[in-house]
Design a protein around this motif. Structure first.
Motif, PDB file in Angstrom:
ATOM      1  N   GLY A  24      59.115  68.831  43.012  1.00 59.18           N
ATOM      2  CA  GLY A  24      59.862  69.037  41.788  1.00 59.18           C
ATOM      3  C   GLY A  24      60.502  70.390  41.683  1.00 59.18           C
ATOM      4  N   SER A  25      60.212  71.312  42.582  1.00 57.94           N
ATOM      5  CA  SER A  25      60.777  72.662  42.512  1.00 57.94           C
ATOM      6  C   SER A  25      60.553  73.258  41.134  1.00 57.94           C
ATOM      7  N   GLY A  26      59.309  73.262  40.712  1.00 53.61           N
ATOM      8  CA  GLY A  26      58.982  73.645  39.353  1.00 53.61           C
ATOM      9  C   GLY A  26      59.158  75.117  39.066  1.00 53.61           C
ATOM     10  N   ALA A  27      59.265  75.425  37.798  1.00 52.05           N
ATOM     11  CA  ALA A  27      59.410  76.801  37.340  1.00 52.05           C
ATOM     12  C   ALA A  27      58.048  77.337  36.947  1.00 52.05           C
ATOM     13  N   SER A  28      57.673  78.463  37.529  1.00 47.97           N
ATOM     14  CA  SER A  28      56.400  79.094  37.193  1.00 47.97           C
ATOM     15  C   SER A  28      56.603  80.072  36.059  1.00 47.97           C
ATOM     16  N   ALA A  29      55.507  80.662  35.630  1.00 50.09           N
ATOM     17  CA  ALA A  29      55.611  81.648  34.553  1.00 50.09           C
ATOM     18  C   ALA A  29      56.521  82.801  34.947  1.00 50.09           C
ATOM     19  N   ALA A  30      56.558  83.104  36.253  1.00 49.87           N
ATOM     20  CA  ALA A  30      57.406  84.202  36.712  1.00 49.87           C
ATOM     21  C   ALA A  30      58.882  83.878  36.577  1.00 49.87           C
ATOM     22  N   ASP A  31      59.218  82.562  36.496  1.00 51.22           N
ATOM     23  CA  ASP A  31      60.614  82.163  36.366  1.00 51.22           C
ATOM     24  C   ASP A  31      61.099  82.208  34.925  1.00 51.22           C
ATOM     25  N   ALA A  32      60.177  82.356  33.984  1.00 50.78           N
ATOM     26  CA  ALA A  32      60.561  82.288  32.585  1.00 50.78           C
ATOM     27  C   ALA A  32      61.509  83.425  32.214  1.00 50.78           C
ATOM     28  N   GLU A  33      62.491  83.110  31.415  1.00 52.34           N
ATOM     29  CA  GLU A  33      63.410  84.114  30.929  1.00 52.34           C
ATOM     30  C   GLU A  33      63.309  84.160  29.415  1.00 52.34           C
ATOM     31  N   LEU A  87      58.592  69.602  21.641  1.00 52.91           N
ATOM     32  CA  LEU A  87      58.891  68.201  21.920  1.00 52.91           C
ATOM     33  C   LEU A  87      60.339  68.087  22.363  1.00 52.91           C
ATOM     34  N   LEU A  88      60.545  67.756  23.639  1.00 54.84           N
ATOM     35  CA  LEU A  88      61.885  67.534  24.168  1.00 54.84           C
ATOM     36  C   LEU A  88      62.431  66.201  23.662  1.00 54.84           C
ATOM     37  N   LEU A  89      63.651  66.216  23.147  1.00 51.68           N
ATOM     38  CA  LEU A  89      64.342  64.991  22.758  1.00 51.68           C
ATOM     39  C   LEU A  89      65.340  64.681  23.868  1.00 51.68           C
ATOM     40  N   ASP A 191      62.380  71.384  33.330  1.00 54.11           N
ATOM     41  CA  ASP A 191      61.229  72.246  33.602  1.00 54.11           C
ATOM     42  C   ASP A 191      61.611  73.713  33.499  1.00 54.11           C
ATOM     43  N   ARG A 192      62.854  74.054  33.851  1.00 58.61           N
ATOM     44  CA  ARG A 192      63.322  75.433  33.636  1.00 58.61           C
ATOM     45  C   ARG A 192      63.412  75.726  32.137  1.00 58.61           C
ATOM     46  N   VAL A 193      63.828  74.762  31.356  1.00 54.88           N
ATOM     47  CA  VAL A 193      63.847  74.946  29.900  1.00 54.88           C
ATOM     48  C   VAL A 193      62.435  75.155  29.386  1.00 54.88           C
ATOM     49  N   ARG A 194      61.491  74.333  29.856  1.00 58.14           N
ATOM     50  CA  ARG A 194      60.090  74.509  29.447  1.00 58.14           C
ATOM     51  C   ARG A 194      59.601  75.925  29.719  1.00 58.14           C
ATOM     52  N   ALA A 195      59.876  76.423  30.948  1.00 56.35           N
ATOM     53  CA  ALA A 195      59.426  77.762  31.305  1.00 56.35           C
ATOM     54  C   ALA A 195      60.091  78.812  30.428  1.00 56.35           C
ATOM     55  N   ALA A 196      61.384  78.642  30.165  1.00 58.20           N
ATOM     56  CA  ALA A 196      62.097  79.610  29.325  1.00 58.20           C
ATOM     57  C   ALA A 196      61.554  79.627  27.906  1.00 58.20           C
ATOM     58  N   LEU A 197      61.077  78.475  27.433  1.00 54.39           N
ATOM     59  CA  LEU A 197      60.475  78.408  26.103  1.00 54.39           C
ATOM     60  C   LEU A 197      59.095  79.048  26.062  1.00 54.39           C
ATOM     61  N   GLY A 198      58.523  79.347  27.245  1.00 54.92           N
ATOM     62  CA  GLY A 198      57.193  79.940  27.306  1.00 54.92           C
ATOM     63  C   GLY A 198      56.081  78.940  27.142  1.00 54.92           C
ATOM     64  N   GLU A 199      56.362  77.656  27.363  1.00 54.33           N
ATOM     65  CA  GLU A 199      55.361  76.608  27.204  1.00 54.33           C
ATOM     66  C   GLU A 199      54.731  76.282  28.555  1.00 54.33           C
ATOM     67  N   LEU A 220      57.535  64.363  38.779  1.00 53.77           N
ATOM     68  CA  LEU A 220      57.768  65.611  39.493  1.00 53.77           C
ATOM     69  C   LEU A 220      56.886  66.748  38.988  1.00 53.77           C
ATOM     70  N   PHE A 221      56.570  66.744  37.695  1.00 58.39           N
ATOM     71  CA  PHE A 221      55.828  67.847  37.062  1.00 58.39           C
ATOM     72  C   PHE A 221      54.658  67.315  36.240  1.00 58.39           C
ATOM     73  N   PRO A 222      53.789  66.519  36.806  1.00 59.61           N
ATOM     74  CA  PRO A 222      52.726  65.906  35.997  1.00 59.61           C
ATOM     75  C   PRO A 222      51.837  66.923  35.303  1.00 59.61           C
ATOM     76  N   HIS A 223      51.614  68.076  35.956  1.00 57.62           N
ATOM     77  CA  HIS A 223      50.729  69.103  35.385  1.00 57.62           C
ATOM     78  C   HIS A 223      51.406  69.866  34.250  1.00 57.62           C
ATOM     79  N   ARG A 224      52.704  69.604  34.029  1.00 58.34           N
ATOM     80  CA  ARG A 224      53.430  70.280  32.946  1.00 58.34           C
ATOM     81  C   ARG A 224      53.615  69.384  31.724  1.00 58.34           C
ATOM     82  N   THR A 225      53.085  68.169  31.772  1.00 61.20           N
ATOM     83  CA  THR A 225      53.301  67.230  30.677  1.00 61.20           C
ATOM     84  C   THR A 225      52.155  67.240  29.682  1.00 61.20           C
ATOM     85  N   ASP A 226      52.499  67.051  28.413  1.00 56.20           N
ATOM     86  CA  ASP A 226      51.500  66.952  27.348  1.00 56.20           C
ATOM     87  C   ASP A 226      51.460  65.504  26.849  1.00 56.20           C
TER      88      ASP A 226
END
Length: 491
Positions: A24-33, A87-89, A191-199, A220-226
């Motif tokens: 999934g080429s996920g975004a880590s906390a280090a990628d957050a803006e 909550l992503l719409l 997932d980049r949006v999620r990281a940027a939101l700090g979630e 792609l990002f199962p560990h990032r889902t709520d």
């Protein structure tokens, strides 16, 4: 504003890469803006809604290369002490946008859900005001009931010519961006949006095509889902993807037309077209065949005549929502007398060009389509014989039949590998995403998902064309995490 529907966008409309499909080429906390929120432009929005832009890689196999922007909106939780997360719409389409949804359909969410989440909308890559794509299509190729409807005699020759013209225009005018528009990249952008939101994790409500994007995100990002709600669900068949969605219309129409027929024959209905429900189908087929032979001039419309395929496309659009049945009935009543109804309102040409480019890019980059004229002619002939209401369209050719590019990665396969935090909600009678396709998604997820099947008619189940039982079940899951122990039927 009514969201662009699937017909408008479907019909308008190496090692590193293989690694992307798995990780999934996920975004880590280090990628957050840090996000700079500003007041949103537009009218009718909640004054608390804010807008921003998030930079993402255009090409995820080159994450340090050229960046594009994803436009994002946010309506903060209405009770910070109860806030759980975001909550992503996720909008339908491909070619839909949810930037206004926090102020729009998000306000239909019950108070406890609006308290629990910041509501997040966005414009997918390619859709304005995100980095925007367009193909510069000829006006005739944006016409109602153009691609992939066959000729009155069932021939797909003209359809293939149109497909080649549209594919060529998108290849010439779409720039590098159109090569990187895909469902998997939309999930990566989220997932980049999620990281940027700090979630650390994020919830989602994906509707229609958004159910497929939500499925890909969950894969792609199962560990990032709520908590994930997938509403009006697309068949995830990785060998067909968009072709399966198009083909679903032949089943979806058969599931739904009888409901229109009952409504259109009801005594006292001002739009009544027949005395008995059994008479509505043959009436429709006779009118469509007559209009195939003798189209009616329709000044101001595109195309400027009302033919059988315009009637059929109007049927398709009207079956999305029982509230739209009068549109089809009025066209039937008018054409039966040899007249035409008023020309319907249409989106601006720039909006249609934008949605068409994203629709074409997504469908054609997600999976390779067959290129043989004979393949589409055979499928169209078979469909016309078995499903006359849709006249072969669901197995017709799209621009992907002439797409000059090879998909950059294989489609993502949905599996049961991941947390059990997915709730599917699905109407029994849905013209665009029929129950049969939703059952395929349910099977693919295995124990990760539970499905609520709603005995209702129309596209969009939760807080739309479903019922109170389905709505309560989904709302309870979003607010508390409580989910049925097993698949449930809401009568």
């Amino acid at each position: 504003m009514k969201q662009i529907t699937k017909p408008a966008t479907l019909i308008a409309a190496a090692g590193v890469v293989l690694g992307l499909a798995g990780t999934g080429s996920g975004a880590s906390a280090a990628d957050a803006e840090s996000i700079t929120w500003t007041k949103c432009e537009g009218t009718g929005l909640d004054p608390r809604q804010q807008c921003a832009a998030v930079d993402v890689p255009m090409d995820y196999s080159d994450p340090d290369g050229r960046k594009i922007q994803i436009a994002v909106s946010r309506l903060p939780s209405e009770k910070p002490s109860a806030r759980r997360g975001a909550l992503l719409l996720i909008p339908g389409g491909p070619g839909g946008v949810s930037l206004e949804d926090p102020s729009g359909k998000g306000q239909k969410l019950p108070q406890e859900v609006r308290d629990a989440y910041d509501l997040i909308g966005f414009a997918p890559r390619g859709m304005a005001p995100s980095s925007t794509a367009a193909c510069g299509l000829e006006s005739k190729d944006l016409a109602l009931a153009k691609l992939p409807w066959p000729a009155p005699d069932g021939s797909v020759a003209e359809t293939m010519t149109t497909a080649r013209r549209i594919a060529g225009a998108c290849a010439r005018n779409g720039g590098e961006l159109i090569r990187h528009i895909s469902s998997a990249n939309e999930a990566r952008d989220l997932d980049r949006v999620r990281a940027a939101l700090g979630e650390s994790r994020i919830s989602a409500w994906g509707d229609s095509y958004g159910s497929y994007v939500g499925s890909l995100y969950s894969q792609l990002f199962p560990h990032r889902t709520d908590r994930i709600v997938l509403d009006s669900n697309d068949n995830p068949d990785p060998t067909r993807v968009g072709r399966a969605w198009l083909a679903a219309f032949e089943v979806g129409v058969e599931d739904n037309f009888p409901e229109f027929a009952k409504w259109a024959s009801r005594p006292g209905n001002p739009y009544r077209v027949a005395r008995k429900a059994a008479d509505v189908r043959p009436l429709f087929l006779r009118l469509a065949e007559r209009l195939d032979r003798e189209p009616l001039p329709w000044p101001g419309a595109n195309p400027a005549e009302l033919d059988g395929n315009v009637l059929r496309q109007t049927m398709l659009n009207s079956l999305y929502d029982p509230d739209d049945y009068p549109t089809l009935a009025q066209m039937i009543l008018a054409t039966r007398k040899g007249t035409v109804p008023p020309v319907p309102d249409a989106p601006s040409e720039s909006m249609m060009q934008n949605a068409a480019a994203v629709g074409v890019g997504t469908l054609c980059n997600d999976v390779a389509w067959p290129r043989s004229v004979a393949h589409y002619q055979k499928g169209t002939d078979e469909s016309r014989a078995e499903f006359p209401l849709t006249a072969g369209m669901p197995r017709g050719a799209m621009p992907c039949a002439a797409w000059p590019f090879t998909p950059k990665e294989p489609p993502v396969r949905i599996t049961d590998d991941g947390p059990s935090n997915i709730l599917l909600v699905q109407n029994v009678r849905d013209v665009a995403t029929p129950l049969s396709g939703a059952r395929e998604l349910r099977r693919a997820f295995g124990d990760r998902a539970v499905m609520v099947t709603v005995n209702s008619t129309g596209h969009g189940a939760y807080l739309a064309n479903g019922n109170a039982c389905g709505d309560r079940t989904v709302s309870r899951f979003l607010a508390t995490g409580e989910r049925p122990d097993r698949d449930t039927y809401c009568a």
